[in-house]
Design a protein around this motif. Sequence first.
Motif, PDB file in Angstrom:
ATOM      1  N   PRO A   1       0.784  -1.242   0.000  1.00 30.69           N
ATOM      2  CA  PRO A   1       0.000   0.000   0.000  1.00 30.69           C
ATOM      3  C   PRO A   1       0.816   1.293   0.000  1.00 30.69           C
ATOM      4  O   PRO A   1       0.352   2.298  -0.519  1.00 30.69           O
ATOM      5  N   ASP A   2       2.024   1.270   0.561  1.00 29.22           N
ATOM      6  CA  ASP A   2       2.803   2.519   0.600  1.00 29.22           C
ATOM      7  C   ASP A   2       3.966   2.511  -0.396  1.00 29.22           C
ATOM      8  O   ASP A   2       4.898   3.299  -0.282  1.00 29.22           O
ATOM      9  N   ASN A   3       3.869   1.653  -1.408  1.00 25.86           N
ATOM     10  CA  ASN A   3       4.948   1.541  -2.388  1.00 25.86           C
ATOM     11  C   ASN A   3       5.334   2.893  -2.985  1.00 25.86           C
ATOM     12  O   ASN A   3       6.507   3.176  -3.162  1.00 25.86           O
ATOM     13  N   TYR A   4       4.343   3.723  -3.313  1.00 25.87           N
ATOM     14  CA  TYR A   4       4.612   5.030  -3.921  1.00 25.87           C
ATOM     15  C   TYR A   4       4.062   6.165  -3.053  1.00 25.87           C
ATOM     16  O   TYR A   4       3.627   7.185  -3.566  1.00 25.87           O
ATOM     17  N   LEU A   5       4.087   5.974  -1.746  1.00 23.59           N
ATOM     18  CA  LEU A   5       3.709   7.032  -0.810  1.00 23.59           C
ATOM     19  C   LEU A   5       4.941   7.906  -0.614  1.00 23.59           C
ATOM     20  O   LEU A   5       6.009   7.410  -0.255  1.00 23.59           O
ATOM     21  N   GLU A   6       4.799   9.210  -0.877  1.00 27.14           N
ATOM     22  CA  GLU A   6       5.964  10.091  -0.788  1.00 27.14           C
ATOM     23  C   GLU A   6       5.599  11.411  -0.142  1.00 27.14           C
ATOM     24  O   GLU A   6       4.439  11.814  -0.100  1.00 27.14           O
ATOM     25  N   LEU A   7       6.630  12.067   0.370  1.00 28.19           N
ATOM     26  CA  LEU A   7       6.482  13.406   0.924  1.00 28.19           C
ATOM     27  C   LEU A   7       6.722  14.401  -0.195  1.00 28.19           C
ATOM     28  O   LEU A   7       7.603  14.198  -1.034  1.00 28.19           O
ATOM     29  N   VAL A   8       5.962  15.494  -0.203  1.00 26.74           N
ATOM     30  CA  VAL A   8       6.135  16.558  -1.188  1.00 26.74           C
ATOM     31  C   VAL A   8       6.707  17.766  -0.451  1.00 26.74           C
ATOM     32  O   VAL A   8       6.202  18.153   0.609  1.00 26.74           O
ATOM     33  N   THR A   9       7.758  18.354  -1.001  1.00 22.76           N
ATOM     34  CA  THR A   9       8.433  19.472  -0.347  1.00 22.76           C
ATOM     35  C   THR A   9       7.995  20.811  -0.937  1.00 22.76           C
ATOM     36  O   THR A   9       7.386  20.856  -2.011  1.00 22.76           O
ATOM     37  N   ASP A  10       8.304  21.888  -0.228  1.00 18.63           N
ATOM     38  CA  ASP A  10       7.860  23.219  -0.651  1.00 18.63           C
ATOM     39  C   ASP A  10       8.466  23.659  -1.980  1.00 18.63           C
ATOM     40  O   ASP A  10       7.943  24.555  -2.630  1.00 18.63           O
ATOM     41  N   ASP A  11       9.544  23.013  -2.421  1.00 20.54           N
ATOM     42  CA  ASP A  11      10.136  23.370  -3.714  1.00 20.54           C
ATOM     43  C   ASP A  11       9.633  22.459  -4.840  1.00 20.54           C
ATOM     44  O   ASP A  11      10.165  22.474  -5.949  1.00 20.54           O
ATOM     45  N   GLY A  12       8.610  21.644  -4.535  1.00 16.88           N
ATOM     46  CA  GLY A  12       8.032  20.760  -5.541  1.00 16.88           C
ATOM     47  C   GLY A  12       8.712  19.413  -5.650  1.00 16.88           C
ATOM     48  O   GLY A  12       8.295  18.571  -6.439  1.00 16.88           O
TER      49      GLY A  12
ATOM     50  N   PRO B   1      14.256   2.544   3.430  1.00 19.70           N
ATOM     51  CA  PRO B   1      14.156   1.081   3.469  1.00 19.70           C
ATOM     52  C   PRO B   1      14.279   0.538   4.892  1.00 19.70           C
ATOM     53  O   PRO B   1      15.048  -0.384   5.155  1.00 19.70           O
ATOM     54  N   VAL B   2      13.517   1.131   5.818  1.00 17.81           N
ATOM     55  CA  VAL B   2      13.548   0.687   7.218  1.00 17.81           C
ATOM     56  C   VAL B   2      12.116   0.594   7.737  1.00 17.81           C
ATOM     57  O   VAL B   2      11.200   1.197   7.184  1.00 17.81           O
ATOM     58  N   SER B   3      11.945  -0.168   8.810  1.00 19.41           N
ATOM     59  CA  SER B   3      10.655  -0.202   9.503  1.00 19.41           C
ATOM     60  C   SER B   3      10.943  -0.129  11.000  1.00 19.41           C
ATOM     61  O   SER B   3      12.023  -0.487  11.453  1.00 19.41           O
ATOM     62  N   LEU B   4       9.973   0.366  11.734  1.00 27.11           N
ATOM     63  CA  LEU B   4      10.112   0.555  13.171  1.00 27.11           C
ATOM     64  C   LEU B   4       9.207  -0.430  13.897  1.00 27.11           C
ATOM     65  O   LEU B   4       8.014  -0.519  13.582  1.00 27.11           O
ATOM     66  N   THR B   5       9.757  -1.147  14.867  1.00 25.71           N
ATOM     67  CA  THR B   5       8.935  -2.120  15.590  1.00 25.71           C
ATOM     68  C   THR B   5       7.793  -1.435  16.332  1.00 25.71           C
ATOM     69  O   THR B   5       6.719  -2.007  16.463  1.00 25.71           O
ATOM     70  N   SER B   6       8.006  -0.199  16.770  1.00 25.13           N
ATOM     71  CA  SER B   6       6.959   0.517  17.504  1.00 25.13           C
ATOM     72  C   SER B   6       5.866   1.054  16.580  1.00 25.13           C
ATOM     73  O   SER B   6       4.793   1.434  17.040  1.00 25.13           O
ATOM     74  N   ARG B   7       6.123   1.100  15.286  1.00 25.27           N
ATOM     75  CA  ARG B   7       5.168   1.590  14.289  1.00 25.27           C
ATOM     76  C   ARG B   7       5.193   0.611  13.114  1.00 25.27           C
ATOM     77  O   ARG B   7       5.953   0.780  12.173  1.00 25.27           O
ATOM     78  N   PRO B   8       4.380  -0.455  13.187  1.00 25.88           N
ATOM     79  CA  PRO B   8       4.453  -1.524  12.180  1.00 25.88           C
ATOM     80  C   PRO B   8       4.252  -1.022  10.749  1.00 25.88           C
ATOM     81  O   PRO B   8       3.420  -0.152  10.505  1.00 25.88           O
ATOM     82  N   PRO B   9       5.011  -1.601   9.801  1.00 25.21           N
ATOM     83  CA  PRO B   9       4.895  -1.198   8.394  1.00 25.21           C
ATOM     84  C   PRO B   9       3.648  -1.806   7.754  1.00 25.21           C
ATOM     85  O   PRO B   9       2.996  -2.682   8.327  1.00 25.21           O
ATOM     86  N   HIS B  10       3.344  -1.346   6.546  1.00 21.03           N
ATOM     87  CA  HIS B  10       2.284  -1.971   5.746  1.00 21.03           C
ATOM     88  C   HIS B  10       2.745  -3.356   5.342  1.00 21.03           C
ATOM     89  O   HIS B  10       3.942  -3.629   5.250  1.00 21.03           O
ATOM     90  N   ARG B  11       1.799  -4.230   5.079  1.00 21.41           N
ATOM     91  CA  ARG B  11       2.117  -5.523   4.488  1.00 21.41           C
ATOM     92  C   ARG B  11       1.486  -5.569   3.105  1.00 21.41           C
ATOM     93  O   ARG B  11       0.564  -4.810   2.805  1.00 21.41           O
ATOM     94  N   ILE B  12       1.987  -6.447   2.267  1.00 24.26           N
ATOM     95  CA  ILE B  12       1.515  -6.530   0.884  1.00 24.26           C
ATOM     96  C   ILE B  12       0.097  -7.073   0.841  1.00 24.26           C
ATOM     97  O   ILE B  12      -0.220  -8.064   1.488  1.00 24.26           O
ATOM     98  N   GLY B  13      -0.749  -6.409   0.059  1.00 19.62           N
ATOM     99  CA  GLY B  13      -2.088  -6.898  -0.232  1.00 19.62           C
ATOM    100  C   GLY B  13      -3.166  -6.408   0.714  1.00 19.62           C
ATOM    101  O   GLY B  13      -2.957  -6.320   1.918  1.00 19.62           O
TER     102      GLY B  13
END
Length: 160
Positions: free
Chosen positions: A87-98, A105-117
């Motif tokens: 689900p977050d494959n192409y989730l990105e931050l947009v900056t003020d300069d466009g 390429p990391v995940s946090l145990t306290s904040r579980p990542p998305h899983r496929i599907g």
Amino acid sequence: MPQTASWARGDEPRPAVAAGGRRGRIGEALETQGLEGEQLTVQLLEVQDPADFLFGAAGYRLEEGERSVVVHTEITNRGTVPFASLPDNYLELVTDDGGTVGKAPVSLTSRPPHRIGVRPGETLGGHTVYVLPEATHVVAVRWSPRPEPDDRTLTWSVLG
């Protein structure tokens, strides 16, 4: 840079899906379609910026001049076609300069990542981690089912 944290509170009513379904603010659920015709609703629940303490607690180190950001999203498959991607494959931050910042390429145990599907009728959440220069000013979070934004792309403003 001052610390900010924005989120949709669980004790508040769920916001209605934004009209037009393409742009919103933190907490809003936006509707779109996946590449295979999946009927999806994506909700931006939280943006933790900076999230350096979470990053460090997970055993990662930032370089001098870097900060981390954690984004929490939830995706619902409203249709009958399974969503087979991350689900977050192409989730990105947009900056003020466009510019954009892709996920780290990391995940946090306290904040579980998305899983496929995401199966039809299923709602799943996950957290996405970003590492960016300290001085970068993030203005939006953007979700897309493919690498280049198109008419299915969703954008949430994170400006206060």
